[in-house]
Design an enzyme around this catalytic site. Structure first.
Site, short mmCIF file in Angstrom:
data_model
loop_
_atom_site.label_atom_id
_atom_site.label_comp_id
_atom_site.label_asym_id
_atom_site.label_seq_id
_atom_site.Cartn_x
_atom_site.Cartn_y
_atom_site.Cartn_z
N LYS A 76 32.25 16.36 -33.48
CA LYS A 76 31.52 16.20 -32.21
C LYS A 76 31.32 17.58 -31.61
O LYS A 76 32.11 18.50 -31.87
CB LYS A 76 32.35 15.36 -31.23
CG LYS A 76 31.54 14.75 -30.11
CD LYS A 76 30.94 13.43 -30.54
CE LYS A 76 29.96 12.87 -29.55
NZ LYS A 76 29.55 11.50 -29.94
N ASP A 79 23.81 12.53 -28.29
CA ASP A 79 24.80 11.80 -27.50
C ASP A 79 24.29 11.93 -26.06
O ASP A 79 23.09 12.17 -25.85
CB ASP A 79 26.21 12.38 -27.68
CG ASP A 79 27.32 11.47 -27.15
OD1 ASP A 79 27.68 10.50 -27.83
OD2 ASP A 79 27.81 11.70 -26.02
P1 NDP Z 1 22.02 9.06 -22.45
O1 NDP Z 1 22.12 10.46 -22.02
O2 NDP Z 1 20.75 8.58 -23.08
O3 NDP Z 1 22.34 8.08 -21.22
C1 NDP Z 1 23.55 8.15 -20.55
C2 NDP Z 1 23.53 7.18 -19.41
O4 NDP Z 1 24.84 7.07 -18.88
C3 NDP Z 1 22.65 7.61 -18.25
O5 NDP Z 1 22.17 6.49 -17.59
C4 NDP Z 1 23.61 8.41 -17.40
O6 NDP Z 1 23.26 8.50 -16.04
C5 NDP Z 1 24.89 7.60 -17.54
N1 NDP Z 1 26.04 8.47 -17.38
C6 NDP Z 1 26.36 9.55 -18.12
N2 NDP Z 1 27.46 10.13 -17.66
C7 NDP Z 1 27.84 9.41 -16.61
C8 NDP Z 1 28.93 9.51 -15.70
N3 NDP Z 1 29.83 10.49 -15.81
N4 NDP Z 1 29.03 8.57 -14.73
C9 NDP Z 1 28.11 7.59 -14.62
N5 NDP Z 1 27.06 7.44 -15.45
C10 NDP Z 1 26.94 8.34 -16.41
O7 NDP Z 1 23.25 8.83 -23.44
P2 NDP Z 1 23.48 7.67 -24.52
O8 NDP Z 1 22.86 6.40 -24.07
O9 NDP Z 1 23.12 8.22 -25.84
O10 NDP Z 1 25.07 7.55 -24.50
C11 NDP Z 1 25.76 6.62 -23.67
C12 NDP Z 1 27.15 6.37 -24.23
O11 NDP Z 1 27.05 5.85 -25.56
C13 NDP Z 1 28.05 7.61 -24.35
O12 NDP Z 1 29.39 7.23 -24.14
C14 NDP Z 1 27.87 8.02 -25.82
O13 NDP Z 1 28.98 8.76 -26.27
C15 NDP Z 1 27.80 6.65 -26.45
N6 NDP Z 1 27.20 6.59 -27.77
C16 NDP Z 1 25.93 7.06 -28.00
C17 NDP Z 1 25.37 6.96 -29.25
C18 NDP Z 1 23.97 7.40 -29.54
O14 NDP Z 1 23.53 7.19 -30.66
N7 NDP Z 1 23.24 7.95 -28.57
C19 NDP Z 1 26.13 6.41 -30.39
C20 NDP Z 1 27.42 5.87 -30.03
C21 NDP Z 1 27.91 5.98 -28.77
P3 NDP Z 1 22.65 9.86 -15.46
O15 NDP Z 1 21.25 9.92 -15.99
O16 NDP Z 1 22.73 9.73 -13.98
O17 NDP Z 1 23.51 10.98 -15.99
O1 2IT Z 2 29.10 8.63 -30.67
C1 2IT Z 2 28.32 8.52 -31.64
O2 2IT Z 2 28.58 7.82 -32.62
C2 2IT Z 2 27.04 9.24 -31.57
N1 2IT Z 2 26.76 9.87 -30.56
C3 2IT Z 2 26.10 9.23 -32.74
C4 2IT Z 2 26.51 10.23 -33.77
C5 2IT Z 2 25.56 10.41 -34.92
O3 2IT Z 2 25.86 11.29 -35.73
O4 2IT Z 2 24.56 9.71 -35.03
#
Ligand code: NDP
Ligand code: 2IT
Length: 445
Positions: free
Chosen positions: A126, A166
């Site tokens: 990561k 992420d």
């Molecule tokens: P994005 O940046 O696309 O979206 C994040 C969302 O979460 C936004 O709405 C953001 O709001 C909100 N957010 C982020 N930080 C905070 C915080 N500290 N408090 C409140 N709201 C918060 O990210 P993703 O959708 O990609 O990721 C979301 C989660 O999913 C994370 O935990 C990530 O690690 C996990 N994840 C993502 C994967 C991927 O493929 N993208 C894969 C597996 C897990 P704001 O815009 O106000 O910051």
């Molecule tokens: O938390 C996760 O699994 C991710 N943000 C996606 C990682 C990836 O390599 O696609």
């Protein structure tokens, strides 16, 4: 040798001072596989636990760049190369002001087990930066990404380390990072996943985490003869994971009534249907606005600075960030009739919240199982890159669906006690075995 979980954790805490998210993630794993380790002492003798919690390599670097006003800004960049026993380091990059070593170590550690569960050959890593993309122009984001890659390029490679997105890193950032890598190395190769469709990306990668979390929840519900049809669902976040979880739930006949961002939550009891979701996607991915604007447009409730968990729902899919459901909120969800929680985010539920779900015996899918769909399709993107071929939407979606089913089966196999499936235990044991055995095979490394 450690005589108890507490003595093991004391050592972890002393060796990694102040890294509370990392301690939390390690504790969850150690606690749930402790009995399994005692039954399989060869892992204990080989000190696999002590080894697996130590990242193979931690990189930390300066990222200087110039903003639109011509001023120099300095951020800190990281890449935690956690474990390469079963494949090259693989895992996302997070750009958020809260990013620090503890958060990236917790995420890298979880990634090791998650990637193992996908059945694909990927190790765990990561990275990211404390850079805050909010309020930055496209030009500033590009300038930052170029500077970030100017250091990172020497550490990544299609057989070495393959970052992805992420929080704060989506298609736009992956494009800027890829462009800079190619410029430095003069090499077009799969060093990142989540790429654009016409330059090496995979269909379904944007959808994969959200769709996968819903497929996993569907499998959990299925064990109790239930489905998404007619179910009311709370989702937190409104980014990549939240949006596509919402889309898939709509397709399966469920109704999503909440979304959120870091300023508050919207509650729309009529449901966030396809048309409203298009508004969200435009708002969040193009205009980069706030979720509050949804409440203004559709005239629904906006809960300022509040998380969405007081909504009355049957399913919850926390998809924003770590530690966003505490014990009281978990209790509130259960009291209001919630029967299933699937973690779209990484570690969104505090340990005390998970205890509530387990005590009440509701279906609880931890992130390393439930959100593994994203990295799984990243793995499929790597396969397509290696073959220099592209699979159709249906093909990738079918593979994703099968992987989520397989992960569910692995959790059931390792986590069932009596009638109840403890998916935390199941995913940790199943994820651990493959990595631990590979480490044993490879000697003292
Ligand atoms: P994005 O940046 O696309 O979206 C994040 C969302 O979460 C936004 O709405 C953001 O709001 C909100 N957010 C982020 N930080 C905070 C915080 N500290 N408090 C409140 N709201 C918060 O990210 P993703 O959708 O990609 O990721 C979301 C989660 O999913 C994370 O935990 C990530 O690690 C996990 N994840 C993502 C994967 C991927 O493929 N993208 C894969 C597996 C897990 P704001 O815009 O106000 O910051
Ligand atoms: O938390 C996760 O699994 C991710 N943000 C996606 C990682 C990836 O390599 O696609």
């Amino acid at each position: 040798m450690y005589s108890s979980i507490d003595s093991f954790m004391e050592r972890v805490t002393a060796k990694n001072p102040g890294e509370k998210e990392f301690h939390q993630a390690v504790y969850e794993v150690v606690e749930s596989i402790w009995d399994f380790l005692q039954e399989n002492p060869h892992y204990v003798h080989a000190k696999i636990m002590e080894r697996i919690i130590e990242p193979e390599r931690v990189l930390m670097f300066r990222v200087p760049w110039r903003n639109d006003r011509g001023e120099i800004e300095i951020n800190r960049g990281y890449r935690v190369e956690f474990n390469s026993a079963i494949g090259p380091y693989k895992g996302g990059l997070r750009f958020h002001p809260s990013v620090n070593l503890s958060i990236l170590k917790f995420l890298g550690f979880e990634q090791v087990f998650k990637n193992s569960l996908t059945t694909l050959p990927m190790g765990g890593g990561k990275g990211g930066s404390d850079f805050d993309p909010k309020g930055k122009s496209d030009n500033e984001v590009m300038t930052f990404c170029q500077s970030f890659m100017t250091e990172l390029y020497r550490h990544v490679g299609p057989n070495t380390d393959i970052p992805a997105g992420d929080i704060g890193v989506g298609g736009r950032e992956i494009g800027f990072l890829f462009g800079q890598y190619k410029r430095i190395r003069n090499e077009f190769t799969g060093i990142l996943t989540g790429k654009g469709l016409n330059w090496g990306g995979s269909l379904i990668r944007p959808e994969a985490t959200g769709y996968g979390a819903v497929y996993f929840a569907k499998e959990m519900l299925n064990t109790r003869g239930e489905s998404f049809e007619g179910k009311t669902v709370a989702i937190s976040g409104s980014g990549n994971v939240a949006q596509y979880a919402n889309e898939k739930i709509n397709q399966l006949g469920g109704k999503v009534v909440t979304l959120s961002d870091s300023n508050g939550s919207i509650y729309d009891p009529d449901g966030i249907d396809e048309e409203k979701l298009q508004f969200i996607m435009e708002l969040k991915n193009v205009k980069r606005g706030r979720i509050k604007e949804y409440a203004e447009k559709y005239g629904c409730e906006y809960w300022e600075n509040k998380r969405p968990w007081k909504a009355q729902v049957e399913v919850a899919i926390p998809s924003a960030t770590q530690n966003e459901i505490n014990k009281e909120e978990a209790q509130m969800l259960v009291d209001n009739g919630c029967v299933c929680v699937a973690e779209g985010a990484n570690m969104p539920c505090e340990p005390e919240a998970i205890e509530v779900f387990h005590e009440k015996e509701i279906l609880f899918g931890p992130g390393k199982a439930a959100n593994a769909g994203g990295v799984a399709v990243s793995g499929l993107e790597m396969s397509q890159n290696s073959m220099r071929l592209g699979w159709s939407r249906e093909e990738v979606d079918q593979k994703l669906h099968n992987i989520m089913k397989n992960i569910h089966d692995a959790c059931v196999k390792q986590g069932t006690k009596g009638e109840y499936v403890n998916y935390v235990k199941g995913s940790n044991i199943a994820g651990f075995i493959k990595v631990a055995d590979a480490m044993l095979d490879q000697g003292v490394v």
